[in-house]
Structure formats: structure tokens, C-alpha cells
Design an enzyme around this catalytic site. Structure first.
Site, PDB file in Angstrom:
ATOM      1  N   PHE A 150       1.093  -1.122   0.131  1.00  0.00           N
ATOM      2  CA  PHE A 150      -0.053  -0.062   0.204  1.00  0.00           C
ATOM      3  C   PHE A 150       0.762   1.317  -0.120  1.00  0.00           C
ATOM      4  O   PHE A 150       1.681   1.285   0.863  1.00  0.00           O
ATOM      5  CB  PHE A 150      -0.848   0.025   1.167  1.00  0.00           C
ATOM      6  N   SER A 151       0.469   2.056  -0.762  1.00  0.00           N
ATOM      7  CA  SER A 151       1.097   3.416  -0.594  1.00  0.00           C
ATOM      8  C   SER A 151       2.716   3.528  -1.183  1.00  0.00           C
ATOM      9  O   SER A 151       3.099   2.782  -2.110  1.00  0.00           O
ATOM     10  CB  SER A 151       0.711   4.342   0.436  1.00  0.00           C
ATOM     11  N   GLY A 152       3.432   3.720  -0.235  1.00  0.00           N
ATOM     12  CA  GLY A 152       4.746   3.453  -0.407  1.00  0.00           C
ATOM     13  C   GLY A 152       5.313   2.168  -0.571  1.00  0.00           C
ATOM     14  O   GLY A 152       6.340   1.789  -1.307  1.00  0.00           O
TER      15      GLY A 152
END
Length: 394
Positions: A150-152
Site C-alpha cells: 500500500f502507498s509507499g
């Protein structure tokens, strides 16, 4: 020991990046029953490894690696997204990698540094060593290794898939960016918002550059993104689709569209071997991961959205634990899955049959017209293995 790096030590800038990339406060490290594993390899990225292995896991089981977002930790991430429950239910060994503040003051995986996001180097190599150690330790199937982030962590998942297509059979990038989008922190901000546009070939070349001469197979890729994400804008999902369809050698025109519960639209992109890329767009969702706590799938929080169990769909896409979730989940039983595609694709994907050049819906027998790539119809899945023709999806 890792060489000093000013970007990793720039606390103020990295703190800003963490807030921009996820906006997260760390999820409490709830009792996820994760085992901390040391000695899994040379670990050039200086990451921490956690693992959960179901007690009755048979030999030859799959392995799933999960990557948290900035400021998060591995145990909290596993709990928030329901990964431990699905490891039990669907029978796989779970590896949860954790970034440490000594590497990045905000616990962001360094997806924007080529020394950490490339084959045989830094954090990417540490992650590869984690799954290799697990395959050996539990007798897992090396051909069924997967990654989700998720995300980074999503951005790093894209880079791990590019770096090790011979290791990972599939992956899921949730609110992430394409591999190779940035090579420093300044570029990273631009990737996140407003996003970076490149041609499909340019994106695909960044993947191929990781393994010159590699001819495949390439991992399948699922892209999940909220349509209202202003932190990592949805344009990144478009670019991810371009990158991975090009890597697979297929075009970026969807072969079929499905309307799923929770305001989710899924588009499928094919390859000669089957579905290469799946693009899940969650209507109205911001920078978050869709979960379904009422079904034992994750927990609600500032960066999870109670809409649909993405973990269930991700693992089903990988063929773990049986069939994909059915038409409408238990929290939304009245919403049938709906598929818009050519009659050729409906037949290929098992929703229709062909007789004398004409296509007919499986179960209902509804006539769909000519069996070809030009005739497009919509089918609603009204029961297990039953499809009925409908005017449109949506």
C-alpha cells in the site's frame, strides 16, 4: 552495515514525504502472532522480517509478501488489512517486511532510490531473500510467490515485481506508483501528485531494464486505487496499467469490465496466457485500502475504507483458496457482479458458450449474438455459474 545516505537522514524532508505519501499514523502493533525472523540472508537493505505460518500449512503452499506504507509497522499493517485471517483461510505463508527508522526516518520503503528498488541491491534484495528463506523453511512452492503493498509499500511492490519477475508470480499495487517513476525525493513528490505520464513503451522499458534479455513469464498485476485519492493521484493507476500491459506484450485496451460491490469497477487486460492486469477503481475512496470488517477482513481506520474486502479479491486473483468472491459479498448481497465485454471474451472467460458461431450466456442460455470480438454485451452473474444478459453494467 548500510552506507550513510543524506536522503535517508533528512528527517524533515522524509517526514514530509511520509505525510504526503500516506498521511498515516502508525497502526498499533496488535497481536498478529507474527514471528520475527533473523538470519534470512545478507539483508543489504537492513529490513526487519516477520512471518506467520498457519499451523497446518502443507508443503507446496504459496508465499505472500506484504509491504506497509510510510510510518506504519508490519504487525499493524497485517491486522488492518486482514492478512493473517486470509493466510489461515486460504493456506499460505505470510511474510511481512518492516522498514526501520535507521534506513528512513519515516519508515518509508525507499522506492524512489535505484539502489533500493533494483534487482540484486538494497531493500529489493532483502525482500527477495525473505521469500527465498520462507520457501526453504516451510517447503513452499517457489512458483507461487506473491507481493502486495500500500502507498509507499505499493510503489515498492511495483519495483519488486519489475526486479524479480522470475520470483513473483503476481502482485497487487494499492495506491502506489509505477516502477521507475522517480529516482530521487523531489521526483517522488511529482509522481505522487500530479503524476508522471509516459508512453506505454517507456514504462515497459523501465521494467525490462531490470532484467535485460528476460523473455517472461511476467507476473500478473492488480492495481487498486480510489478515484478521490489526492495524495497519490489516480493517474498513477492509469500509468501502472500502461506499464504492465506493455511488459506483458498486450495493449492497454480493456477486454472486459465488471461492476463489483462497494462502488468498485474492475477492468481486465488480457495476454496470451490469460488476464495480465486487473484495474480496480473504488468510486469516491481517497488514499485508503478497501476492507470489510464485518466479514473478518481488516479493521476500520483513517486509511482503510469499509467497502469491499480487497484482500479477498487479491488472493482470489492469485488463485489462492479457491474461487473469487461471488456476486455481491455478504455485506451487499443484492448487488450482482456485472461484466461488459466482447462475446469472444465472455466465452474465453467462461461466462458464455458458443454454438454455430453464436454466443449464449452460461446458466440462462440468453442469446448474445455473434461470437466475435466486435459484438459487446453485458452479463450479470445472478447466481453461482449463472449469467443473464442485461442492458448495461453500472
Amino acid at each position: 552495515m548500510r552506507a550513510p545516505n543524506l536522503l535517508r537522514r533528512a528527517g524533515v524532508l522524509l517526514g514530509t514525504l511520509a505525510l504526503a505519501l500516506t498521511g498515516l499514523s502508525a497502526v498499533p502493533a496488535a497481536a498478529a502472532d507474527l514471528e520475527r525472523v533473523t538470519g534470512f540472508g545478507s539483508n543489504p537493505g537492513a529490513l526487519t522480517m516477520y512471518r506467520y505460518v498457519p499451523g497446518d500449512l502443507p508443503a507446496g503452499a504459496p508465499v505472500v509478501l506484504v509491504l506497509h506504507g510510510c510510518t506504519q509497522d508490519a504487525p499493524g499493517f497485517v491486522t488492518a488489512h486482514g492478512w493473517r485471517a486470509y493466510a489461515e483461510e486460504r493456506g499460505f505463508a505470510l511474510v511481512a517486511a518492516q522498514q526501520e527508522t535507521a534506513n528512513n526516518t519515516s519508515r518509508c520503503f525507499n522506492w524512489f532510490q535505484s539502489g533500493d528498488a533494483s534487482r540484486g541491491r538494497g531493500e529489493a534484495l532483502s525482500l527477495r531473500q525473505m521469500v527465498a528463506h520462507t520457501v526453504g523453511a516451510v517447503g513452499a512452492d517457489p512458483s507461487r510467490v506473491y507481493v502486495a503493498g500500500f502507498s509507499g509499500g505499493g510503489a515498492m511492490a511495483a519495483s519488486v515485481l519489475a526486479a524479480y519477475p522470475d520470483v513473483f508470480a503476481g502482485g497487487a499495487v494499492l495506491a502506489g506508483v509505477p516502477h521507475g517513476c522517480a529516482t530521487d525525493m523531489v521526483q517522488a513528490f511529482g509522481c505522487m501528485n500530479p503524476g508522471v505520464a509516459r508512453t506505454t513503451a517507456q514504462w515497459g522499458d523501465l521494467v525490462r531494464a531490470q532484467n535485460p534479455g528476460y523473455g517472461g513469464p511476467w507476473p500478473s498485476v492488480a492495481v487498486w486505487h480510489g478515484t478521490s485519492d489526492t495524495t497519490v493521484v489516480p493517474a498513477n493507476a492509469n500509468e501502472l496499467v500502461k506499464q504492465w500491459t506493455n511488459a506483458h506484450g498486450t495493449d492497454a485496451a480493456a477486454d472486459g469490465t465488471a461492476s463489483l460491490p462497494g462502488g468498485v469497477t474492475r477492468k481486465d487486460y488480457g495476454s496470451p496466457g490469460g488476464t495480465a492486469v486487473r484495474d480496480y477503481r473504488v468510486s469516491g475512496m481517497g488514499h485508503a485500502v478497501p476492507v470489510r470488517p464485518s466479514e473478518g477482513c481488516g479493521t476500520t481506520g483513517a486509511y482503510t475504507a469499509d467497502l469491499i474486502c480487497s484482500t479477498a479479491y487479491i488472493t482470489a486473483d492469485w488463485g489462492l483458496g479457491g474461487a473469487a468472491p461471488g456476486p455481491g459479498d455478504p455485506g451487499d448481497p443484492g448487488t450482482p457482479a456485472c461484466f461488459t465485454a466482447s462475446n469472444y471474451t465472455h466465452v474465453r472467460q467462461g461466462r458464455a458458450t458458443v454454438r454455430y458461431g453464436y454466443a449464449y450466456a452460461v446458466g440462462s442460455g440468453d442469446a448474445l449474438g455473434l461470437w466475435n470480438v466486435h459484438t459487446v454485451t453485458s452479463l450479470a452473474e445472478t447466481g453461482p455459474g449463472r449469467y443473464e444478459r442485461t442492458a448495461s453494467c453500472g
